[in-house]
Design a protein around this motif. Structure first.
Motif, PDB file in Angstrom:
ATOM      1  N   ASP A 166      98.731 -54.482 -31.249  1.00 55.05           N
ATOM      2  CA  ASP A 166      99.163 -53.408 -32.145  1.00 55.05           C
ATOM      3  C   ASP A 166      98.947 -52.013 -31.573  1.00 55.05           C
ATOM      4  O   ASP A 166      99.474 -51.044 -32.109  1.00 55.05           O
ATOM      5  CB  ASP A 166      98.441 -53.510 -33.490  1.00 55.05           C
ATOM      6  CG  ASP A 166      96.927 -53.501 -33.331  1.00 55.05           C
ATOM      7  OD1 ASP A 166      96.453 -53.316 -32.197  1.00 55.05           O
ATOM      8  OD2 ASP A 166      96.216 -53.688 -34.344  1.00 55.05           O
ATOM      9  N   GLY A 167      98.168 -51.891 -30.504  1.00 51.42           N
ATOM     10  CA  GLY A 167      97.841 -50.573 -29.983  1.00 51.42           C
ATOM     11  C   GLY A 167      98.598 -50.208 -28.726  1.00 51.42           C
ATOM     12  O   GLY A 167      99.294 -51.039 -28.124  1.00 51.42           O
ATOM     13  N   GLY A 187     100.914 -51.548 -36.291  1.00 48.66           N
ATOM     14  CA  GLY A 187     101.251 -51.411 -34.883  1.00 48.66           C
ATOM     15  C   GLY A 187     101.801 -50.030 -34.549  1.00 48.66           C
ATOM     16  O   GLY A 187     102.480 -49.391 -35.366  1.00 48.66           O
ATOM     17  N   THR A 188     101.531 -49.568 -33.343  1.00 53.47           N
ATOM     18  CA  THR A 188     102.054 -48.285 -32.874  1.00 53.47           C
ATOM     19  C   THR A 188     103.490 -48.455 -32.388  1.00 53.47           C
ATOM     20  O   THR A 188     103.948 -49.575 -32.108  1.00 53.47           O
ATOM     21  CB  THR A 188     101.184 -47.751 -31.730  1.00 53.47           C
ATOM     22  OG1 THR A 188     101.222 -48.682 -30.624  1.00 53.47           O
ATOM     23  CG2 THR A 188      99.745 -47.579 -32.177  1.00 53.47           C
ATOM     24  N   GLU A 189     104.185 -47.349 -32.281  1.00 52.98           N
ATOM     25  CA  GLU A 189     105.564 -47.390 -31.822  1.00 52.98           C
ATOM     26  C   GLU A 189     105.648 -47.849 -30.369  1.00 52.98           C
ATOM     27  O   GLU A 189     106.614 -48.507 -29.974  1.00 52.98           O
ATOM     28  CB  GLU A 189     106.206 -46.011 -31.971  1.00 52.98           C
ATOM     29  CG  GLU A 189     106.408 -45.576 -33.413  1.00 52.98           C
ATOM     30  CD  GLU A 189     107.298 -46.540 -34.182  1.00 52.98           C
ATOM     31  OE1 GLU A 189     108.268 -47.056 -33.581  1.00 52.98           O
ATOM     32  OE2 GLU A 189     107.013 -46.798 -35.358  1.00 52.98           O
ATOM     33  N   VAL A 190     104.636 -47.519 -29.574  1.00 51.94           N
ATOM     34  CA  VAL A 190     104.617 -47.965 -28.177  1.00 51.94           C
ATOM     35  C   VAL A 190     104.534 -49.481 -28.103  1.00 51.94           C
ATOM     36  O   VAL A 190     105.242 -50.123 -27.314  1.00 51.94           O
ATOM     37  CB  VAL A 190     103.441 -47.310 -27.426  1.00 51.94           C
ATOM     38  CG1 VAL A 190     103.350 -47.862 -26.004  1.00 51.94           C
ATOM     39  CG2 VAL A 190     103.594 -45.801 -27.396  1.00 51.94           C
ATOM     40  N   ALA A 191     103.672 -50.064 -28.930  1.00 47.35           N
ATOM     41  CA  ALA A 191     103.541 -51.516 -28.947  1.00 47.35           C
ATOM     42  C   ALA A 191     104.825 -52.181 -29.430  1.00 47.35           C
ATOM     43  O   ALA A 191     105.257 -53.205 -28.887  1.00 47.35           O
ATOM     44  CB  ALA A 191     102.364 -51.925 -29.831  1.00 47.35           C
ATOM     45  N   ASP A 196     108.805 -58.069 -27.972  1.00 51.75           N
ATOM     46  CA  ASP A 196     110.088 -58.720 -28.221  1.00 51.75           C
ATOM     47  C   ASP A 196     110.309 -58.972 -29.708  1.00 51.75           C
ATOM     48  O   ASP A 196     111.434 -59.042 -30.176  1.00 51.75           O
ATOM     49  CB  ASP A 196     110.160 -60.051 -27.469  1.00 51.75           C
ATOM     50  CG  ASP A 196     109.948 -59.884 -25.978  1.00 51.75           C
ATOM     51  OD1 ASP A 196     110.834 -59.326 -25.323  1.00 51.75           O
ATOM     52  OD2 ASP A 196     108.883 -60.291 -25.472  1.00 51.75           O
ATOM     53  N   ILE A 197     109.213 -59.163 -30.435  1.00 49.85           N
ATOM     54  CA  ILE A 197     109.264 -59.461 -31.867  1.00 49.85           C
ATOM     55  C   ILE A 197     108.303 -58.528 -32.587  1.00 49.85           C
ATOM     56  O   ILE A 197     107.196 -58.272 -32.111  1.00 49.85           O
ATOM     57  CB  ILE A 197     108.875 -60.933 -32.150  1.00 49.85           C
ATOM     58  CG1 ILE A 197     109.846 -61.886 -31.452  1.00 49.85           C
ATOM     59  CG2 ILE A 197     108.838 -61.216 -33.640  1.00 49.85           C
ATOM     60  CD1 ILE A 197     109.437 -63.343 -31.557  1.00 49.85           C
ATOM     61  N   VAL A 198     108.718 -58.005 -33.727  1.00 49.05           N
ATOM     62  CA  VAL A 198     107.848 -57.189 -34.573  1.00 49.05           C
ATOM     63  C   VAL A 198     107.542 -57.982 -35.834  1.00 49.05           C
ATOM     64  O   VAL A 198     108.448 -58.364 -36.580  1.00 49.05           O
ATOM     65  CB  VAL A 198     108.510 -55.846 -34.928  1.00 49.05           C
ATOM     66  CG1 VAL A 198     107.609 -55.048 -35.871  1.00 49.05           C
ATOM     67  CG2 VAL A 198     108.800 -55.043 -33.669  1.00 49.05           C
TER      68      VAL A 198
END
Length: 328
Positions: A166-167, A187-191, A196-198
């Motif tokens: 998530d980081g 979760g961060t936007e970078v992660a 591949d999957i959120v």
């Protein structure tokens, strides 16, 4: 004893020598602890994943004792008194690995190669087989761990890895894994960009449910392929039969009609079939060892069911028209 604390004052310091408040004449009133317990259903989901042949590994920056306690609660590690699991037979020292143990065992290049020292290969081979908890690890260690499982896991063939995170520090490992799963809530936007999957609900149990759906889709696709291949033997047999003097049993138009009228719709029906009861108790199919269309599929389709269908078709053909040979 009491002290007057001015408005806006703040407590600071790390020990008795630098604290800005007295550290003597205190009476112990009690202890206060804060717990961040595992989510409900995670322990059951881990057991379900393990029964399905999935190797669940915890990689954390927490203290080894904390990581061991949490891993025991969610069934990643065996509880004290339980029978020794197969994962640790002959590898008890690999149950929990710390970041300090990894410092001298990272690859010299960006990834592991075939030219790594034998002792390093042996250590990582045992680690990928026995270890279920990595504690006090740094972000670069997370990526190295994924690389090690991809290189030395599954008996040297390499594991297919899915990584959750998530980081920002998890992004390299998420990118390295075959399937990167980022947390959608915390979760961060970078992660999320690296994954591949959120995961929308940040729940490990949803990952296991996704594994089950993936297996169902793969199995149903394999069934559809097997069914389609089975009909090819009886369809092509009349053409070869004509070479030996048999009458024409099927025309080209009839073969096409059979394909369009029966094969397509039945194959679609297989694709919509529900899961079998033992679906999540089978060993996962490794793509480097077993393809979707493999020898067993071809043997069943062409060597068994296709031959049986062809025999039945010939018997039905001559029984339905016993005087057909008199025309030739």
């Amino acid at each position: 004893q009491t002290w007057d604390i001015p408005d806006g004052a703040s407590f600071g310091g790390t020990c008795a020598s630098d604290c800005n408040f007295p550290m003597k004449d205190f009476d112990l009133v009690g202890l206060y602890g804060i717990e961040d317990p595992p989510k409900e259903g995670v322990a059951q989901a881990v057991v379900k994943a393990q029964k399905a042949g999935v190797k669940v590994v915890m990689v954390t920056g927490d203290h080894p004792d904390t990581a061991r306690a949490i891993a025991t609660r969610i069934n990643i590690l065996k509880r004290a008194g339980d029978e020794e699991s197969d994962q640790l037979q002959g590898g008890e020292e690999f149950a929990v690995i710390t970041g300090s143990m990894l410092e001298s065992r990272v690859p010299k290049s960006d990834n592991f190669t075939d030219n790594e020292p034998p002792e390093l290969v042996q250590w990582w081979t045992k680690a990928t087989e026995h270890t279920r908890v990595f504690a006090r690890v740094s972000p670069i260690h997370k990526q190295v761990i994924v690389q090690a499982y991809q290189k030395y896991g599954f008996g040297g063939i390499g594991d297919v890895c899915a990584m959750t995170g998530d980081g920002v520090n998890d992004a390299p490992a998420l990118k390295q894994a075959e399937v990167g799963v980022a947390m959608g809530i915390r979760g961060t936007e970078v992660a999320k960009d690296a994954a591949d999957i959120v995961l929308q609900d940040d729940n490990f149990a949803s990952i296991v449910d996704g594994i089950e759906q993936g297996r169902l889709s793969s199995e149903n696709l394999q069934k559809s392929i097997m069914y389609t291949l089975c009909s090819k033997i009886p369809q092509v047999a009349p053409t070869f039969g004509e070479l030996f003097g048999f009458p024409q049993a099927l025309t080209v138009a009839q073969v096409l009609l059979i394909d369009i009228g029966t094969d397509i719709w039945t194959a679609i029906a297989y694709a919509l079939q529900s899961a079998e009861s033992k679906l999540m108790e089978r060993r996962p199919r490794h793509p480097r060892q077993e393809k979707l269309v493999n020898g067993k599929v071809l043997l069943y389709s062409y060597g068994y069911m296709g031959q049986l269908q062809m025999l039945c078709c010939w018997v039905a053909f001559f029984y339905a028209a016993p005087s057909i040979m008199d025309l030739y």
